[in-house]
Design an enzyme around this catalytic site. Structure first.
Site, PDB file in Angstrom:
ATOM      1  N   HIS A 190       1.929 -41.195 -10.396  1.00 18.54           N
ATOM      2  CA  HIS A 190       1.536 -42.081  -9.304  1.00 18.54           C
ATOM      3  C   HIS A 190       2.775 -42.493  -8.538  1.00 18.54           C
ATOM      4  O   HIS A 190       3.778 -42.880  -9.117  1.00 18.54           O
ATOM      5  CB  HIS A 190       0.821 -43.330  -9.831  1.00 18.54           C
ATOM      6  CG  HIS A 190       0.259 -44.168  -8.730  1.00 18.54           C
ATOM      7  ND1 HIS A 190      -0.998 -43.963  -8.195  1.00 18.54           N
ATOM      8  CD2 HIS A 190       0.793 -45.190  -8.032  1.00 18.54           C
ATOM      9  CE1 HIS A 190      -1.212 -44.827  -7.232  1.00 18.54           C
ATOM     10  NE2 HIS A 190      -0.144 -45.584  -7.104  1.00 18.54           N
ATOM     11  N   ASP A 234     -10.185 -53.765  -8.097  1.00 17.62           N
ATOM     12  CA  ASP A 234      -8.965 -53.430  -7.357  1.00 17.62           C
ATOM     13  C   ASP A 234      -9.295 -52.915  -5.967  1.00 17.62           C
ATOM     14  O   ASP A 234      -8.586 -53.221  -4.999  1.00 17.62           O
ATOM     15  CB  ASP A 234      -8.129 -52.393  -8.109  1.00 17.62           C
ATOM     16  CG  ASP A 234      -6.929 -51.983  -7.274  1.00 17.62           C
ATOM     17  OD1 ASP A 234      -6.079 -52.857  -7.022  1.00 17.62           O
ATOM     18  OD2 ASP A 234      -6.846 -50.821  -6.833  1.00 17.62           O
ATOM     19  N   ARG A 289      -5.925 -57.593   0.311  1.00 14.40           N
ATOM     20  CA  ARG A 289      -4.472 -57.808   0.382  1.00 14.40           C
ATOM     21  C   ARG A 289      -3.893 -57.154   1.617  1.00 14.40           C
ATOM     22  O   ARG A 289      -2.974 -57.683   2.245  1.00 14.40           O
ATOM     23  CB  ARG A 289      -3.805 -57.235  -0.874  1.00 14.40           C
ATOM     24  CG  ARG A 289      -4.046 -58.073  -2.112  1.00 14.40           C
ATOM     25  CD  ARG A 289      -3.660 -57.312  -3.360  1.00 14.40           C
ATOM     26  NE  ARG A 289      -2.297 -56.838  -3.320  1.00 14.40           N
ATOM     27  CZ  ARG A 289      -1.882 -55.704  -3.895  1.00 14.40           C
ATOM     28  NH1 ARG A 289      -2.718 -54.940  -4.560  1.00 14.40           N
ATOM     29  NH2 ARG A 289      -0.626 -55.351  -3.804  1.00 14.40           N
TER      30      ARG A 289
END
Ligand code: URA
Length: 440
Positions: free
Chosen positions: A86, A165, A172
């Site tokens: 990642h 998430d 966010r």
């Protein structure tokens, strides 16, 4: 249902620099996923976390709560080790494309569940969607079949994986609460742990084009994620890598696929090859193959064969021509000398303004849009020679892209010391599931 907490109390605790209890964290993530905690309340909490931080124990609990908001995948039935990578996001970061098939050549399964780009950083799925026919959405069964048969899958993370998430990340993004170590670490690790990989290699970007602008901040993020991996029994290695200048010579979807194919054909820019090999070595070492000859697999066409199989398995045509922009514009060197700086963030914003990225998650992206780079820091340039070529199908976008590129580079006498691609390395000592002795 009677709720055990009030969102206002949870927000106040963090606003006043207190510590959230395990029960508060479990509740707030679950209630937000259920829609009981409103977006404006979660925004306030995210900002309080951004400003006041979270302890190691709070971050671990927050990560677990996000994992528990959805399903957990399990690849143990494959009978081979799994390794994933990642990246925290950068400009020109196409490494996943050559990396996943390269690692698969060695019999290690690579389940690369990816996202789309938002803001100035590109998204892996957007890049692959410039290949005619290629399909990002796969069922869990298709993912398993492809891992068994081809060994590598790059596809969209399903809605079942860490749904808290998904919601929180979108929030966010619109409330300026992205660049925060506890929130980034828990966001990334919740998805990766829920995905069920045996081992994980993190590419933590540092510099203007990254979320973390300094080595110290990137180190803190890397250490936090490596520790979260240890808590979850996932072997995790983080490489801190330079993102002060774009990676490779392209930023933009089809342009980056083209460059990735060059790497798979044994060529490509040195920094892209170096980072692909470094990450492949880490993934294979974690999967029990520290001596795998990754360079040979790039040079002799095995990685290219795996790439073609991976693209075909998702209905893409790896041999079809990639789309090309109808319009281009050139930025030329104003004087002769040595390129001493090419700013990753500015190039990323230019590619985005040309149409390679999106401002809102529902926006379409142009496959053809982006920036081609003709000189990297350290290269000699000649007055009037092209430095950058801008690509788009919508020429009215050139002006704003050119505007951001105005201060994006410096030409001087000499570069001084070149920045290495890999700046540091942090790891945990977990032994991956497949390599544990006995029944483990
Ligand atoms: N990538 C993620 O998945 N989450 C973040 O918070 C930042 C980058």
């Amino acid at each position: 249902m009677t709720e055990p907490f009030d969102a206002v109390d949870v927000i106040r605790t963090k606003r006043d620099k207190g510590t959230l209890s395990d029960a508060q964290i479990d509740w707030v993530i679950d209630a937000y996923t259920r829609g009981v905690v409103a977006d404006e309340q979660m925004s306030a909490l995210a900002m309080a976390i951004f400003l006041n931080g979270m302890s190691r124990a709070e971050i671990a609990r927050w990560t677990n709560a996000m994992i528990n908001s959805g399903e957990r995948m399990d690849f143990s039935a494959l009978g081979k080790p799994t390794a994933d990578k990642h990246s925290t996001g950068g400009v020109g970061d196409k490494i996943t494309l050559p990396l996943a098939p390269l690692v698969a050549v060695f019999g290690v399964a690579v389940p690369q569940l990816s996202g789309r780009g938002l803001g100035h950083t590109g998204g892996t799925l957007d890049k692959l969607e410039s290949i005619p026919g290629w399909r990002a959405a796969l069922s869990n069964e298709e993912i398993m079949d492809q891992l068994r048969e081809v060994g590598a899958v790059i596809c969209a993370a399903g809605t079942g994986l860490a749904p808290a998430d998904k919601k929180l990340y979108a929030l966010r993004d619109t409330t300026s609460t992205v660049e925060c170590v506890p929130l980034i670490a828990s966001s990334i690790m919740s998805k990766k742990i829920a995905e069920g990989t045996d081992s994980l290699v993190l590419d933590v970007k540092v510099g203007s084009g990254a979320f973390m602008k300094t080595l110290d901040a990137a180190r803190e993020l890397a250490q936090t994620m490596v520790d979260l991996g240890a808590d979850a029994g996932v072997r995790t290695v983080a490489l801190l890598t330079d993102m002060s200048t774009p990676l490779g010579l392209t930023a933009g979807n089809a342009l980056e696929v083209r460059e990735s194919v060059e790497v798979l054909a044994g060529g490509g820019p040195a920094d892209v090859v170096e980072l692909t090999l470094a990450l492949a070595r880490e993934m294979l070492a974690s999967a029990g193959q520290p001596d795998a000859d990754v360079e040979a697999a790039l040079a002799d066409g095995r990685a290219m064969d795996a790439w073609k199989a991976m693209i075909r398995a998702q209905d893409g045509d790896p041999d079809a021509p990639l789309p090309v922009a109808r319009h281009t514009e050139t930025v030329s060197a104003p004087r002769s000398g040595v390129l001493t700086r090419l700013d990753a963030y500015d190039v990323g914003v230019a590619a985005w303004r040309l149409g390679a990225g999106r401002s809102r998650k529902e926006d379409p992206v142009q496959a053809v849009a982006g920036v081609e780079i003709h000189a990297k820091p350290g290269d000699a340039v000649t007055a009037g020679a092209p430095l950058l070529t801008l690509h788009t199908d919508t020429p009215e976008r050139f002006a704003r892209a050119l505007e951001v590129l105005e201060g994006s580079f410096d030409i001087g006498e000499s570069l001084g010391e070149a920045t290495p691609v890999v700046l540091d390395r942090i790891e945990n000592d977990v032994v991956p599931r497949g390599l544990r002795g006995g029944a483990g």
